[in-house]
Scaffold this motif. Structure first.
Motif, PDB file in Angstrom:
ATOM      1  N   LEU A 167     -25.296  26.342 -12.211  1.00  0.00           N
ATOM      2  CA  LEU A 167     -25.556  24.749 -12.104  1.00  0.00           C
ATOM      3  C   LEU A 167     -25.211  23.569 -11.698  1.00  0.00           C
ATOM      4  O   LEU A 167     -24.659  22.962 -11.765  1.00  0.00           O
ATOM      5  N   LEU A 168     -24.720  23.928 -13.359  1.00  0.00           N
ATOM      6  CA  LEU A 168     -23.721  22.379 -13.582  1.00  0.00           C
ATOM      7  C   LEU A 168     -22.549  23.160 -12.445  1.00  0.00           C
ATOM      8  O   LEU A 168     -21.632  21.820 -11.396  1.00  0.00           O
ATOM      9  N   LEU A 169     -21.366  24.233 -12.519  1.00  0.00           N
ATOM     10  CA  LEU A 169     -20.842  24.291 -11.611  1.00  0.00           C
ATOM     11  C   LEU A 169     -20.829  23.985 -10.029  1.00  0.00           C
ATOM     12  O   LEU A 169     -19.638  23.076  -9.521  1.00  0.00           O
ATOM     13  N   VAL A 170     -21.739  24.421  -9.728  1.00  0.00           N
ATOM     14  CA  VAL A 170     -22.333  24.429  -8.240  1.00  0.00           C
ATOM     15  C   VAL A 170     -22.604  22.363  -7.909  1.00  0.00           C
ATOM     16  O   VAL A 170     -22.415  22.441  -7.134  1.00  0.00           O
ATOM     17  N   LEU A 171     -23.448  21.737  -8.959  1.00  0.00           N
ATOM     18  CA  LEU A 171     -24.052  20.421  -8.724  1.00  0.00           C
ATOM     19  C   LEU A 171     -22.793  19.140  -8.552  1.00  0.00           C
ATOM     20  O   LEU A 171     -23.179  18.526  -8.502  1.00  0.00           O
ATOM     21  N   SER A 172     -21.717  19.958  -9.805  1.00  0.00           N
ATOM     22  CA  SER A 172     -20.772  18.559  -9.875  1.00  0.00           C
ATOM     23  C   SER A 172     -19.991  18.228  -9.036  1.00  0.00           C
ATOM     24  O   SER A 172     -20.273  19.163  -7.902  1.00  0.00           O
ATOM     25  N   GLY A 173     -19.811  17.298  -9.073  1.00  0.00           N
ATOM     26  CA  GLY A 173     -19.293  15.899  -7.709  1.00  0.00           C
ATOM     27  C   GLY A 173     -17.503  16.069  -8.027  1.00  0.00           C
ATOM     28  O   GLY A 173     -17.085  15.086  -7.269  1.00  0.00           O
ATOM     29  N   ASN A 174     -17.227  16.466  -8.750  1.00  0.00           N
ATOM     30  CA  ASN A 174     -15.526  16.767  -9.529  1.00  0.00           C
ATOM     31  C   ASN A 174     -15.216  17.504 -10.113  1.00  0.00           C
ATOM     32  O   ASN A 174     -16.203  18.494 -10.520  1.00  0.00           O
ATOM     33  N   LEU A 175     -13.806  17.502  -9.921  1.00  0.00           N
ATOM     34  CA  LEU A 175     -13.242  19.098 -10.181  1.00  0.00           C
ATOM     35  C   LEU A 175     -13.208  19.350 -12.066  1.00  0.00           C
ATOM     36  O   LEU A 175     -13.186  20.403 -12.329  1.00  0.00           O
ATOM     37  N   LEU A 176     -13.459  18.564 -12.565  1.00  0.00           N
ATOM     38  CA  LEU A 176     -13.491  17.948 -14.058  1.00  0.00           C
ATOM     39  C   LEU A 176     -14.993  18.626 -14.138  1.00  0.00           C
ATOM     40  O   LEU A 176     -14.472  20.116 -15.221  1.00  0.00           O
ATOM     41  N   TRP A 177     -15.482  18.308 -13.582  1.00  0.00           N
ATOM     42  CA  TRP A 177     -16.651  19.546 -14.623  1.00  0.00           C
ATOM     43  C   TRP A 177     -16.781  20.130 -13.766  1.00  0.00           C
ATOM     44  O   TRP A 177     -18.033  20.716 -14.280  1.00  0.00           O
ATOM     45  N   LEU A 178     -16.408  20.752 -12.042  1.00  0.00           N
ATOM     46  CA  LEU A 178     -16.677  22.297 -11.831  1.00  0.00           C
ATOM     47  C   LEU A 178     -15.818  22.967 -13.051  1.00  0.00           C
ATOM     48  O   LEU A 178     -16.830  24.151 -13.572  1.00  0.00           O
ATOM     49  N   ILE A 179     -14.680  22.206 -13.453  1.00  0.00           N
ATOM     50  CA  ILE A 179     -13.925  22.966 -14.225  1.00  0.00           C
ATOM     51  C   ILE A 179     -14.588  23.486 -16.050  1.00  0.00           C
ATOM     52  O   ILE A 179     -14.699  24.768 -16.194  1.00  0.00           O
ATOM     53  N   ILE A 180     -15.373  22.569 -15.580  1.00  0.00           N
ATOM     54  CA  ILE A 180     -16.036  22.620 -17.530  1.00  0.00           C
ATOM     55  C   ILE A 180     -16.897  24.106 -16.949  1.00  0.00           C
ATOM     56  O   ILE A 180     -17.263  24.699 -18.124  1.00  0.00           O
ATOM     57  N   GLY A 181     -17.966  23.845 -16.461  1.00  0.00           N
ATOM     58  CA  GLY A 181     -18.774  24.659 -15.546  1.00  0.00           C
ATOM     59  C   GLY A 181     -18.279  26.304 -15.078  1.00  0.00           C
ATOM     60  O   GLY A 181     -18.949  26.460 -15.801  1.00  0.00           O
ATOM     61  N   TRP A 182     -17.091  25.661 -14.694  1.00  0.00           N
ATOM     62  CA  TRP A 182     -16.358  27.653 -14.613  1.00  0.00           C
ATOM     63  C   TRP A 182     -15.767  28.343 -16.130  1.00  0.00           C
ATOM     64  O   TRP A 182     -16.659  29.403 -16.158  1.00  0.00           O
ATOM     65  N   ALA A 183     -15.533  27.676 -16.501  1.00  0.00           N
ATOM     66  CA  ALA A 183     -15.349  27.644 -18.225  1.00  0.00           C
ATOM     67  C   ALA A 183     -16.705  28.370 -19.132  1.00  0.00           C
ATOM     68  O   ALA A 183     -17.402  29.347 -19.885  1.00  0.00           O
ATOM     69  N   GLY A 184     -17.676  26.845 -18.540  1.00  0.00           N
ATOM     70  CA  GLY A 184     -19.292  27.769 -18.880  1.00  0.00           C
ATOM     71  C   GLY A 184     -19.739  28.711 -18.901  1.00  0.00           C
ATOM     72  O   GLY A 184     -20.154  29.388 -19.115  1.00  0.00           O
ATOM     73  N   VAL A 185     -19.884  29.484 -17.453  1.00  0.00           N
ATOM     74  CA  VAL A 185     -20.014  30.870 -17.196  1.00  0.00           C
ATOM     75  C   VAL A 185     -19.405  31.807 -17.291  1.00  0.00           C
ATOM     76  O   VAL A 185     -19.932  32.951 -17.885  1.00  0.00           O
ATOM     77  N   GLY A 186     -17.593  31.447 -17.149  1.00  0.00           N
ATOM     78  CA  GLY A 186     -17.141  32.788 -18.168  1.00  0.00           C
ATOM     79  C   GLY A 186     -17.613  33.106 -19.384  1.00  0.00           C
ATOM     80  O   GLY A 186     -17.824  34.282 -20.286  1.00  0.00           O
ATOM     81  N   LEU A 187     -17.454  31.512 -20.393  1.00  0.00           N
ATOM     82  CA  LEU A 187     -18.137  31.862 -22.023  1.00  0.00           C
ATOM     83  C   LEU A 187     -19.991  32.438 -21.596  1.00  0.00           C
ATOM     84  O   LEU A 187     -19.786  33.845 -22.772  1.00  0.00           O
ATOM     85  N   SER A 188     -20.705  32.453 -20.860  1.00  0.00           N
ATOM     86  CA  SER A 188     -21.847  32.987 -21.086  1.00  0.00           C
ATOM     87  C   SER A 188     -22.406  34.159 -20.990  1.00  0.00           C
ATOM     88  O   SER A 188     -22.762  35.673 -21.334  1.00  0.00           O
TER      89      SER A 188
END
Length: 627
Positions: A127-148
């Motif tokens: 959800l963080l990946l999808v709702l983020s409004g900028n690339l930095l937080w999208l990347i954080i969500g992206w990495a979080g999905v990989g960790l999960s």
């Protein structure tokens, strides 16, 4: 709406924190319903957000600024439009059903609370990946999905195969993460912006089809290919079946593997400005769809067949967004979430009934023992195969029609998509006929039992979605984001739909003939195909190729560094310095006589030396200044 978006995001986070911190001391029933209830509550908030989006509202709200300087800042902002609304509805809606199913499926597992904590964390990062409004937080969500995903795939960490599968997924996804970071760096370097609104407004400052915009899009594509298991970074997804079946359903249906499709769709203005990169997306999607479908025709593990099916269906989505049919790609994302979650969860019921045996050759004749699972799996099979009136028919047909109607070389991608549709019908009905059986009226002494209602009710709901999901007007809903799709004439529409149905029917009839009517013919054709069947059965030896090209040389280099460089060069240099000072110390030990007179003589000599140096310096300094 500025309150709803954080509530959608933070509710799964709260479920994760409660189960992670207190899950071991809470009753299992409480743990399960906290895990599932947090996702269900997020779905309710998403539905309220949908009503506001339908009313014409959009959100780009900054909640705090993470970094700020004179000409650049990185806000934490949430971006909610029609595209992100569709994503959060599917993630929380289908995710909630998977969580409910997990309450029954994982009820006897000793890691029950840990499982739900990981699942909630997974949904939160998605959800963080999808709702983020900028690339930095999208990347954080992206990495979080990989960790999960790493945590969930390796959930049964006592199994070596699960640990290796989790590690493989993590490595593959990290390759994509590097591409994402470099893409963000190029955007920052050239446009001095990372938020979506600023990026979309400034992208036209770059030359269309130029090196910079093409490089940015290709680097983003690297991340998308890794996350969505497309060629050539696809090998982690079949191995991810080592995780529990609900994990497979969550990863494959509504969340992780669709993140790459969402990324390309979200960055559609960039890909429209980089035609070569967009064409690369379409080619990778088309080739992956065909590649994975051929492998699916020869596998015997029920979950691996569905895994290759996922790769193929995601390939359809990549093909769609690559040719600019963004709404069609997202439409297929939604319908795929219904029928693929259904198929995995129904497969989980079968696996439980057969005491964790996943080989379809050991199954068959399941209608009497597992009637709900039988009929719902059949509905999912019909939907993914593209039979008329089912959801998959409408979404897959949109993609095939868009590709076949496109000018130039994109037409051949449509031909590949059409061939893949026939293969999909074949391998899915092959799976159905072998695993579920055509012996509907034969006697069965195995005493198989249907799963608990907590496991069957979710798949019944998903079966309804697999039927009626195709009637949801996704294209019109997404038109404010992507614009209106090009209309096709009624004659072309009917003709292409009929062609798609005909191809699916050929696949069905082939599967029926070889695996229901005349199973002996399947053995004959397997022998005739010989090396071709072996090649497909071994997944084109891609894993073996990677092992020879990357793994073995890497291990050889590691051994060389460990056995030669480390002891002889690095340790040798350190030991050499130590030996030098040890030798010099032995020389200086000669002056350590233990006699006070000798020490006084050395002290006097040293003092005289210092005085002479100072005197020379003081006598030299005025000469230099005067000169």
């Amino acid at each position: 709406m500025d309150t709803l978006a954080p509530l959608v995001l933070l509710t799964p986070l709260a479920g994760f924190l409660v189960n992670a911190l207190f899950g071991r001391v809470l009753p299992r029933r409480v743990v399960g319903w906290i895990g599932a209830g947090s996702i269900g509550l997020a779905f309710v908030f998403a539905l309220v957000a949908l009503s506001q989006v339908l009313g014409g509202q959009r959100l780009d709200q900054t909640y705090f600024t993470w970094w700020q300087s004179a000409d650049f800042n990185v806000p934490f902002n949430l971006y909610l439009d029609q595209l992100s609304t569709l994503m959060i509805l599917v993630i929380t809606g289908v995710g909630f059903l998977i969580h409910v199913y997990s309450v029954g499926y994982m009820r006897e597992d000793p890691g029950y609370s840990r499982f739900f904590a990981y699942m909630n964390l997974f949904v939160f990062t998605m959800l963080l990946l999808v709702l983020s409004g900028n690339l930095l937080w999208l990347i954080i969500g992206w990495a979080g999905v990989g960790l999960s995903s790493y945590l969930l795939i390796g959930f049964w960490f006592e199994r070596t195969s699960a640990v290796l599968a989790a590690r493989k997924a993590f490595v593959m996804n990290t390759i994509g993460d590097v591409g994402m970071v470099f893409a963000a760096f190029l955007i920052f370097l050239n446009l001095r912006v990372l938020d979506y609104q600023g990026l979309f407004s400034r992208v036209h400052q770059l030359p269309k089809g130029g090196v910079v915009i093409t490089a940015i899009c290709l680097l983003l594509l690297l991340g998308a290919v890794a996350k969505s298991a497309q060629l050539p970074l696809h090998t982690w997804l079949p191995d991810a079946m080592e995780g529990p079946t609900p994990v497979s359903a969550l990863i494959h249906a509504a969340t992780m593997v669709t993140a790459g499709v969402y990324l390309v769709a979200r960055m559609h203005l960039l890909y429209d400005w980089a035609p070569a990169a967009a064409a690369t997306v379409a080619v990778i999607g088309g080739l992956t769809a065909l590649f994975a479908a051929t492998i699916g025709t020869s596998q015997v593990d029920i979950k691996r067949i569905l895994a290759y099916s996922t790769m193929s269906q995601i390939g359809y989505m990549f093909l769609a967004v690559g040719i600019g049919a963004y709404a069609a790609g997202m439409f297929h994302f939604m319908t795929h979430a219904f029928f693929k979650a259904l198929l995995f969860m129904a497969a989980g019921n079968v696996i439980h009934a057969f005491h964790d045996d996943q080989d379809i050759r050991h199954m068959g004749n399941l209608r009497a023992g597992l009637p709900i699972t039988f009929w719902t799996f059949l509905i999912g099979t019909l939907s993914i195969s593209g039979f008329p009136l089912f959801a998959g028919f409408f979404s897959k047909d949109e993609i095939i029609r868009a590709a076949l109607s496109a000018p130039g070389a994109e037409f051949w991608l449509g031909v590949i998509a059409l061939i893949t549709a026939g293969l999909t019908a074949y391998y899915m009905f092959r799976l159905f006929f072998i695993a579920f059986g055509w012996e509907w009226l034969s006697h069965d002494d195995r005493h198989l039992h249907e799963a608990l209602p907590v496991q069957t009710v979710p798949i019944i709901i998903l079966a309804v979605g697999a039927v009626v999901g195709g009637y949801v007007p996704v294209a019109s809903f997404l038109s404010p984001v992507f614009g209106h799709a090009v209309e096709v004439g009624a004659g072309a529409f009917i003709g292409l739909a009929a062609l798609s149905v005909l191809v699916a029917l050929v696949g069905f009839l082939t599967a029926y003939l070889l695996h229901a009517r005349r199973p002996d013919l399947a053995l004959v054709w397997r022998a005739r195909l010989g090396p071709i069947h072996t090649l497909v059965e071994h997944k084109y030896y891609v894993d073996e190729l990677y092992d020879r090209v990357f793994v073995r040389p890497g291990l050889a280099l590691a051994r060389f560094l460990n056995d030669i460089v480390e002891p002889r060069v690095i340790d040798g240099a350190v030991n050499g310095v130590a030996d030098f000072f040890l030798l010099e110390a032995r020389e200086f030990r000669l002056i350590q006589t233990g006699r006070v007179g000798t020490y006084a003589l050395w002290t006097l000599g040293g003092a005289i030396g210092v005085v002479l140096v100072v005197a020379a310096f003081l006598g030299y300094l005025p000469v230099r200044l005067g000169g």
